[in-house]
Design an enzyme around this catalytic site. Structure first.
Site, PDB file in Angstrom:
ATOM      1  N   HIS A  74      -8.797  24.693  -2.968  1.00 46.90           N
ATOM      2  CA  HIS A  74      -9.863  24.225  -2.081  1.00 46.90           C
ATOM      3  C   HIS A  74     -11.111  25.072  -2.260  1.00 46.90           C
ATOM      4  CE1 HIS A  74      -9.355  27.527   0.930  1.00 46.90           C
ATOM      5  NE2 HIS A  74      -8.091  27.460   0.571  1.00 46.90           N
ATOM      6  N   ASP A  76     -13.600  24.911   0.108  1.00 42.30           N
ATOM      7  CA  ASP A  76     -14.175  25.206   1.418  1.00 42.30           C
ATOM      8  C   ASP A  76     -13.707  26.565   1.917  1.00 42.30           C
ATOM      9  OD1 ASP A  76     -11.593  23.981   1.677  1.00 42.30           O
ATOM     10  OD2 ASP A  76     -11.947  23.740   3.825  1.00 42.30           O
ATOM     11  N   GLU A 135      -9.450  22.059   3.247  1.00 39.03           N
ATOM     12  CA  GLU A 135      -8.188  22.744   3.497  1.00 39.03           C
ATOM     13  C   GLU A 135      -8.284  23.621   4.742  1.00 39.03           C
ATOM     14  OE1 GLU A 135      -4.896  25.634   3.310  1.00 39.03           O
ATOM     15  OE2 GLU A 135      -7.038  26.046   3.400  1.00 39.03           O
ATOM     16  N   GLU A 136      -9.444  24.240   4.943  1.00 40.38           N
ATOM     17  CA  GLU A 136      -9.616  25.132   6.081  1.00 40.38           C
ATOM     18  C   GLU A 136      -9.910  24.367   7.367  1.00 40.38           C
ATOM     19  OE1 GLU A 136      -8.756  27.993   5.801  1.00 40.38           O
ATOM     20  OE2 GLU A 136      -9.326  28.908   3.892  1.00 40.38           O
TER      21      GLU A 136
END
EC number: 3.5.1.18
Length: 380
Positions: A74, A76, A135-136
């Site tokens: 990811h 992010d 993802e976060e």
């Protein structure tokens, strides 16, 4: 390949993109440019909308046929917070450490894998990268959307490596072969508002909720097993929103989180909570959301070749573990065997997040060994 890639420089370029979920801030363009330069076909698309999106996603592929080895990650990052010694989105090397938000989690791993792929003259098989910007965050428009995109085109990896920061004290000391599941559950118990001096004219919702929470806290879910620690239920908030001293509130609310191993499913745990609450607070409502089911990739081909690559580069024999929080491996495990391995996680999500520059080079070496071994494995 013709174009060598420096994992440190690529990590610096990615850190300079302030890609706090759901913002992309140019991170996917940096990744796409690097991958296209080493022969990958790059597909990008946005998914979802406000408030959780749109989310930028990227799928890149090179080669054809089997075996198909995928790397997932990811771009992010979490918000940097206040108190950094340098701008979190201006990468800065101090000593042997490269500082910046996302250095460890997980822009450094993405850069290391791209650098590794650049060294491989691919004769057979397929390499792909599955990169999301969600993802976060809620993780609703990221890897799940990428899997749907892949399914619609008949694309399915044989093995997948997720570049989460799994190492603890030294690069290569831990590999994650599974994760516990997570479920959030909201409990709301209704009463009747009234004056505290006239309790017979009201119904206080708090005592019944407290009894229900006490019963939930006393539940013994399991003792763990060979690969998983015991499941745990935690009460994360209790709220009545009552600012008055002489008022019986109309409603009392609580939230719990359960991290569970493969002896349970999220749905079964929600039902267990519902039954337990009903015994003490019959009118209460219970609502649960499963963030992810537990999964395990038993030690086998993928973990063996990862362990061998780590040993060759670092001399370490990694511990296989299922500890920690959730990751997007929980989604990818539905389509193929998945193992997670990446940088040291001591500074992830912290102020002054940093990666050791030698670790970035070593991780690229390990990823190269893993990819070469995966491409040489028998075609499924």
């Amino acid at each position: 390949m013709a174009n060598a890639i420096d994992p440190v420089e690529l990590t610096r370029r990615l850190i300079a993109c302030p890609s706090v979920t759901p913002a992309d801030a140019g991170a996917m363009a940096v990744i796409a440019e690097a991958l296209e330069g080493i022969g990958f076909t790059v597909h990008r698309f946005a998914a979802g909308g406000p408030p959780d999106g749109p989310i930028e996603n990227l799928f890149a592929i090179r080669g054809s046929g089997g075996p198909h080895f995928a790397f997932a990650g990811h771009s992010d990052v979490v918000p940097p917070g206040e108190g950094w010694h340098s701008d979190p989105f201006i990468p800065e090397i101090r000593g042997e450490l490269l500082h910046g938000r996302g250095a460890v989690d997980m822009k450094g791993a993405i850069a290391a894998f791209i650098a590794a792929a650049a060294r491989i003259e691919q004769q057979t098989g397929t390499i792909s990268l599955i990169i999301t910007g969600d993802e976060e965050g809620p993780a609703t428009h990221g890897t799940v959307a990428l899997i749907d995109w892949m399914d619609a085109r008949g694309i399915r990896p044989d093995l997948c490596l997720v570049g989460e920061p799994t190492s603890t004290h030294r690069l290569g000391d831990m590999v994650k072969i599974g994760r516990r599941g997570s479920v959030n559950i909201w409990i709301e118990n209704a009463g009747t508002q009234g004056h505290v001096a006239y309790p017979h004219l009201a119904a206080n919702p708090i005592p019944a909720l407290v009894k229900a929470l006490d019963a939930l806290a006393a539940l013994h879910l399991d003792d763990g097993n060979a690969w998983f620690q015991p499941s745990n239920l935690e009460i994360t908030t209790v709220d009545v929103g009552n600012g008055a001293t002489n008022l019986i509130p109309a409603v009392a609310r609580a939230r719990i989180n359960i991290r569970f191993n493969d002896e349970h499913s999220g749905a079964d745990l929600i039902e267990l909570v519902r039954r337990t609450v009903a015994e003490h607070a019959p009118v209460a409502t219970v609502r649960g959301v499963v963030s992810g089911e537990s999964f395990i990739t038993p030690p086998g081909e993928l973990s063996a070749l990862i362990s061998a690559a780590i040993g060759k580069v670092t001399g370490l024999t990694p511990e296989f573990s299922t500890t920690g929080g959730t990751s997007d491996a929980r989604f990818l495990s539905r389509i193929c065997p998945v193992v997670e391995f990446g940088l040291c996680n001591a500074t992830m999500h912290k102020l002054d997040e940093a990666v050791a520059v030698p670790d970035l080079h070593a991780l690229a070496d390990i990823y190269e060994e893993i990819a070469r071994a995966a491409l040489a494995s028998p075609t499924r």
